[in-house]
Design a protein around this motif. Structure first.
Motif, mmCIF file in Angstrom:
data_model
loop_
_atom_site.group_PDB
_atom_site.id
_atom_site.type_symbol
_atom_site.label_atom_id
_atom_site.label_comp_id
_atom_site.label_asym_id
_atom_site.label_seq_id
_atom_site.Cartn_x
_atom_site.Cartn_y
_atom_site.Cartn_z
ATOM 1 N N MET A 132 8.092 11.545 -10.529
ATOM 2 C CA MET A 132 7.052 10.638 -11.020
ATOM 3 C C MET A 132 5.771 11.403 -11.361
ATOM 4 O O MET A 132 5.218 12.094 -10.507
ATOM 5 N N PRO A 133 5.256 11.288 -12.597
ATOM 6 C CA PRO A 133 3.989 11.948 -12.957
ATOM 7 C C PRO A 133 2.847 11.439 -12.092
ATOM 8 O O PRO A 133 2.879 10.322 -11.566
ATOM 9 N N GLU A 134 1.801 12.255 -11.967
ATOM 10 C CA GLU A 134 0.773 11.965 -10.972
ATOM 11 C C GLU A 134 -0.008 10.680 -11.240
ATOM 12 O O GLU A 134 -0.346 9.953 -10.293
ATOM 13 N N ARG A 179 7.065 9.317 -18.359
ATOM 14 C CA ARG A 179 6.459 10.218 -19.345
ATOM 15 C C ARG A 179 5.076 10.648 -18.881
ATOM 16 O O ARG A 179 4.229 9.810 -18.606
ATOM 17 N N PRO A 180 4.822 11.951 -18.809
ATOM 18 C CA PRO A 180 3.509 12.417 -18.342
ATOM 19 C C PRO A 180 2.441 12.304 -19.419
ATOM 20 O O PRO A 180 2.738 12.251 -20.625
ATOM 21 N N TYR A 181 1.214 12.275 -18.981
ATOM 22 C CA TYR A 181 0.049 12.272 -19.870
ATOM 23 C C TYR A 181 0.038 13.545 -20.710
ATOM 24 O O TYR A 181 0.354 14.633 -20.214
ATOM 25 N N GLN A 182 -0.345 13.409 -21.997
ATOM 26 C CA GLN A 182 -0.341 14.545 -22.924
ATOM 27 C C GLN A 182 -1.767 14.833 -23.392
ATOM 28 O O GLN A 182 -2.233 14.272 -24.374
ATOM 29 N N PRO A 183 -2.500 15.719 -22.695
ATOM 30 C CA PRO A 183 -3.892 15.986 -23.070
ATOM 31 C C PRO A 183 -4.017 17.171 -24.020
ATOM 32 O O PRO A 183 -3.132 18.033 -24.104
ATOM 33 N N GLY A 184 -5.141 17.244 -24.720
ATOM 34 C CA GLY A 184 -5.468 18.423 -25.518
ATOM 35 C C GLY A 184 -4.334 18.846 -26.424
ATOM 36 O O GLY A 184 -3.735 18.043 -27.134
ATOM 37 N N ARG A 185 -4.022 20.145 -26.382
ATOM 38 C CA ARG A 185 -2.923 20.685 -27.181
ATOM 39 C C ARG A 185 -1.714 21.010 -26.318
ATOM 40 O O ARG A 185 -0.794 21.703 -26.747
ATOM 41 N N HIS A 204 -7.780 22.751 -10.461
ATOM 42 C CA HIS A 204 -7.265 22.415 -11.787
ATOM 43 C C HIS A 204 -6.376 23.521 -12.353
ATOM 44 O O HIS A 204 -6.701 24.705 -12.263
ATOM 45 N N LYS A 205 -5.245 23.096 -12.940
ATOM 46 C CA LYS A 205 -4.322 23.991 -13.652
ATOM 47 C C LYS A 205 -3.815 25.107 -12.737
ATOM 48 O O LYS A 205 -3.807 26.281 -13.095
ATOM 49 N N THR A 206 -3.378 24.706 -11.532
ATOM 50 C CA THR A 206 -2.950 25.674 -10.525
ATOM 51 C C THR A 206 -1.629 25.281 -9.862
ATOM 52 O O THR A 206 -1.357 25.713 -8.741
ATOM 53 N N ALA A 207 -0.823 24.447 -10.510
ATOM 54 C CA ALA A 207 0.381 23.858 -9.899
ATOM 55 C C ALA A 207 0.016 22.817 -8.843
ATOM 56 O O ALA A 207 0.860 22.420 -8.039
ATOM 57 N N SER A 208 -1.227 22.349 -8.873
ATOM 58 C CA SER A 208 -1.677 21.402 -7.850
ATOM 59 C C SER A 208 -1.034 20.024 -8.009
ATOM 60 O O SER A 208 -0.939 19.276 -7.025
ATOM 61 N N SER A 209 -0.578 19.674 -9.206
ATOM 62 C CA SER A 209 0.086 18.376 -9.378
ATOM 63 C C SER A 209 1.431 18.350 -8.661
ATOM 64 O O SER A 209 1.865 17.296 -8.187
ATOM 65 N N THR A 210 2.090 19.498 -8.586
ATOM 66 C CA THR A 210 3.339 19.587 -7.831
ATOM 67 C C THR A 210 3.070 19.368 -6.347
ATOM 68 O O THR A 210 3.808 18.656 -5.659
ATOM 69 N N GLN A 259 1.003 7.933 -12.767
ATOM 70 C CA GLN A 259 1.859 6.799 -12.424
ATOM 71 C C GLN A 259 2.024 6.665 -10.913
ATOM 72 O O GLN A 259 2.025 5.555 -10.375
ATOM 73 N N TYR A 260 2.143 7.800 -10.216
ATOM 74 C CA TYR A 260 2.331 7.746 -8.766
ATOM 75 C C TYR A 260 1.051 7.250 -8.084
ATOM 76 O O TYR A 260 1.094 6.458 -7.134
ATOM 77 N N MET A 261 -0.094 7.702 -8.587
ATOM 78 C CA MET A 261 -1.356 7.225 -8.035
ATOM 79 C C MET A 261 -1.472 5.712 -8.202
ATOM 80 O O MET A 261 -1.882 4.991 -7.271
ATOM 81 N N ALA A 262 -1.124 5.217 -9.402
ATOM 82 C CA ALA A 262 -1.185 3.777 -9.657
ATOM 83 C C ALA A 262 -0.224 3.018 -8.747
ATOM 84 O O ALA A 262 -0.542 1.917 -8.270
ATOM 85 N N ARG A 263 0.932 3.604 -8.488
ATOM 86 C CA ARG A 263 1.916 2.970 -7.599
ATOM 87 C C ARG A 263 1.362 2.860 -6.173
ATOM 88 O O ARG A 263 1.420 1.801 -5.553
ATOM 89 N N LEU A 264 0.818 3.956 -5.653
ATOM 90 C CA LEU A 264 0.286 3.939 -4.296
ATOM 91 C C LEU A 264 -0.904 2.983 -4.182
ATOM 92 O O LEU A 264 -1.082 2.310 -3.163
ATOM 93 N N TYR A 265 -1.716 2.942 -5.231
ATOM 94 C CA TYR A 265 -2.872 2.035 -5.235
ATOM 95 C C TYR A 265 -2.404 0.578 -5.130
ATOM 96 O O TYR A 265 -2.964 -0.210 -4.365
#
Length: 397
Positions: free
Chosen positions: A370-372, A339-345, A60-66, A374-380
């Motif tokens: 493509m944000p993660e 548009r990516p998900y906007q969590p927390g602050r 988490h929070k490690t550039a892992s989405s890239t 949306q891409y997951m939903a696409r592959l699914y």
């Protein structure tokens, strides 16, 4: 007189031979340097087909989405199967230890090519899903900055963060806010250690720490470092025997500068102490990464490979992105599907694509940005067309 003239001729021949030898030496060095820049994988690059069975432990929070975007693109391009979360879920059971039943379509003796969604590592269960010849890798980040990012991103989800007015206040007296019995507090202490399946509240006993680090080394063939992502991707590409475009990536799920908190030196030191297990993990694999880079490439070849990667990034940014590739905040992104998900602050950035792209180029560029979720939903949808689509609620906002 004749003797003197003959001596001069021999002298000049020696000089000419020396000059010729020097010229050839300079030319050879130039050609060698040029070869390293143009084809830096020659000489030491492993031969064989590209690796297609891959397990990426997405911390988490490690550039892992890239990195996830890289793997999703490769899977879609090569028609590979991905171990995706079952049903409407977006994680593979996280923060509970991973179980094979969290994967959509899992069956006895049926394996997937790629696993890369968030999970808490549990090797026996992962091995039920992935083939025996799977390549395992992960990514780590300096725990100080990983904690700062988590505080902003999970501010409204994690009880320890929700109660703290600031990260400074939290780290000044963490036990005031942190309750280790609450599972939602996993983001608040040694979160990367937790993702590898270990106890984030374990005592910092030297034997225990070394044993767990050795366990990671035995299972994971490579651990990337977020602060040196380009160098990490160069090494990943070599290990996987992939093409250059396979590992070129735009930053996904990155925050704007205004949502990043500057930490005072004493706060950084407190963060290192509070996340001491993460710090030990990070220090070890940071050294390991650079040791492998020196052994396999050396400084000059590494610089050449990194420059090739960055040059191709610039080419694709020019081809795909509007405004020179500058990331945009949510309100500036025209296509709601991007548009990516906007969590927390957090203020998570995305991209606008250049208008007027031909269909083939548009598909390439869309995959890159493509944000993660949306891409997951696409592959699914592609992998399980008979099942209900993943619901991404914020896309309707």
């Amino acid at each position: 007189m004749v003797s003197t003239l003959g001596g001069l001729q021999r002298y000049f021949r020696v000089i000419l031979l020396l000059l010729l030898a020097l010229t050839l030496l300079v030319l050879a060095r130039f050609l060698l340097t040029d070869l390293e820049l143009v084809t830096p994988l020659f000489g030491g690059q492993a031969k064989g087909p590209p690796v297609t069975n891959i397990m990426f432990l997405k911390t988490h929070k490690t550039a892992s989405s890239t990195v996830l975007n890289i793997l999703y693109r490769f899977a879609e391009t090569h028609n590979l199967s991905v171990a995706l979360p079952a049903g409407l879920h977006v994680h593979l059971g996280y923060p509970r230890l991973f179980l094979a039943r969290y994967v959509e379509g899992v069956e006895p003796q049926h394996h997937f090519n790629i696993m890369c969604n968030h999970l808490r590592f549990n090797l026996p269960e992962v091995q039920k899903v992935m083939p025996n010849n799977t390549f395992y890798f992960s990514i780590l980040r300096n725990p100080v900055f990983q904690l700062e990012s988590s505080f902003i991103y999970y501010k409204t989800y994690t009880p320890a963060f929700l109660r703290a007015p600031s990260l400074d206040a939290f780290l000044a007296s963490p036990r005031t806010f942190y309750n280790d019995s609450l599972l939602k507090n996993v983001y608040a202490k040694n979160n990367m250690w937790f993702d590898f399946g270990f106890d984030p509240n374990a005592p910092r006993e030297e034997g225990y720490v070394r044993a767990r680090i050795a366990e990671v080394e035995r299972r994971f063939q490579l651990v990337l470092i977020a602060e040196h992502l380009d160098e990490s991707l160069v090494l990943l590409r070599r290990r996987l025997r992939w093409a250059l475009d396979d590992v070129v990536a735009f930053r996904i799920n990155a925050r704007s500068a205004r949502s990043v908190t500057r930490l005072a030196p004493e706060t950084r030191e407190r963060a290192r102490s509070w996340c001491a297990l993460d710090w030990r993990l990070y220090e070890h694999f940071n050294r390991s990464l650079w040791g492998q880079l020196r052994a396999e490439l050396g400084p000059r070849r590494l610089r050449g490979e990194v420059e090739r990667l960055r040059a191709r990034w610039r080419e694709l940014a020019t081809l795909c992105l509007q405004d020179g590739g500058a990331p945009k905040n949510r309100t500036q992104i025209r296509d709601p599907r991007l548009r990516p998900y906007q969590p927390g602050r957090a203020d998570i950035l995305g991209y606008n694509l250049r208008p007027g792209l031909d269909n083939q180029t548009l598909r390439v560029c869309q995959r890159l940005v493509m944000p993660e979720l949306q891409y997951m939903a696409r592959l699914y949808a592609l992998q399980f067309p008979e099942k209900p689509r993943k619901n991404i609620p914020f896309l309707g906002e």
